[in-house]
Design an enzyme around this catalytic site. Structure first.
Site, mmCIF file in Angstrom:
data_model
loop_
_atom_site.group_PDB
_atom_site.id
_atom_site.type_symbol
_atom_site.label_atom_id
_atom_site.label_comp_id
_atom_site.label_asym_id
_atom_site.label_seq_id
_atom_site.Cartn_x
_atom_site.Cartn_y
_atom_site.Cartn_z
ATOM 1 N N SER A 21 -89.711 -92.766 61.958
ATOM 2 C CA SER A 21 -88.979 -91.535 62.206
ATOM 3 C C SER A 21 -89.582 -90.838 63.422
ATOM 4 O O SER A 21 -90.260 -91.457 64.244
ATOM 5 C CB SER A 21 -89.027 -90.625 60.963
ATOM 6 N N ASN A 22 -89.344 -89.545 63.553
ATOM 7 C CA ASN A 22 -89.888 -88.756 64.653
ATOM 8 C C ASN A 22 -90.136 -87.332 64.185
ATOM 9 O O ASN A 22 -89.929 -87.007 63.014
ATOM 10 C CB ASN A 22 -88.953 -88.796 65.869
ATOM 11 N N ARG A 23 -90.570 -86.465 65.093
ATOM 12 C CA ARG A 23 -91.030 -85.131 64.703
ATOM 13 C C ARG A 23 -89.919 -84.070 64.701
ATOM 14 O O ARG A 23 -90.211 -82.882 64.575
ATOM 15 C CB ARG A 23 -92.141 -84.689 65.661
#
Length: 217
Positions: A21-23
């Site tokens: 995923s990412n932030r």
């Protein structure tokens, strides 16, 4: 207008307990949805996994993976007059997700990844969308050059670019600072401000451009 907005990250499973995923917090997309509803528009929000409450008065569809977001956009986009793609969709996913939790045994672990669906890039070419199209470009270098390239490749009417290498803005922040990139190389910088305030300004600008495409900001 009826607006489609995407928000948040996607999660691409590695095994039943892990994912890529990412932030992205989803705050910008949720703020845009709330601002669009406040301006009197009908809003459909397609959201990846976030911890934010659903905006009042907004139709919310929750998804998890890039493929699920792609399918939701393809289904609902034909009914919309404009679309704002603010979601931070994962660019890659594991080619195979393990059915059981991967145990920590070997010293190293190699994952084979494949490209996820290009949602924004499919809007014109595959979905045949002719409405006003807005994308986001979260960059760490060559902000304007990358944003203008994305604008042309994806067939957008506007790219909202932000430098996520700067501390305090962008991912995981309540504030943002963006540059608006239009066709023919035109740009407009908006100063650092809360995402809530910025969202109202962006909805005003987008609505103005739709009503009068040749208008200046």
């Amino acid at each position: 207008m009826r607006l489609l907005i995407t928000a948040g990250p996607t999660r691409e499973p590695i095994d039943p307990v892990r994912f890529l995923s990412n932030r992205s917090s989803g705050r910008m997309g949720y703020a845009l949805a709330a601002a669009a509803h406040a301006a009197g528009h009908e809003v459909l929000l397609i959201s990846g996994p976030v911890t934010l409450p659903a905006p009042s008065g907004v139709q919310l569809i929750r998804v998890e993976t890039a493929r699920e977001m792609y399918d939701a956009v393809r289904t609902h986009l034909p009914d919309c007059d404009a679309a704002i793609f603010s979601a931070a969709v994962a660019d890659y996913r594991p080619t195979q997700a393990a059915s059981q939790k991967i145990k920590k045994s070997a010293t190293t672990l190699t994952l084979e990844l494949e490209r996820t669906e290009d949602i924004l890039g499919s809007v014109r070419s595959q979905f045949g969308f002719t409405g006003f199209l807005v994308g986001f470009a979260a960059e760490t270098e060559n902000l304007i050059a990358h944003a203008q390239d994305k604008l042309q490749r994806k067939g957008c009417d506007l790219i909202i670019a932000n430098d996520v290498s700067q501390s305090g803005i962008g991912f995981d922040s309540t504030e943002n600072e963006v540059t608006l990139c239009f066709p023919l190389g035109k740009t407009t910088a908006l100063p650092r401000q809360s995402k809530t305030v910025l969202a109202h300004e962006l909805i005003r600008i987008i609505s103005s451009r739709i009503q009068s495409p040749a208008s200046s900001i």
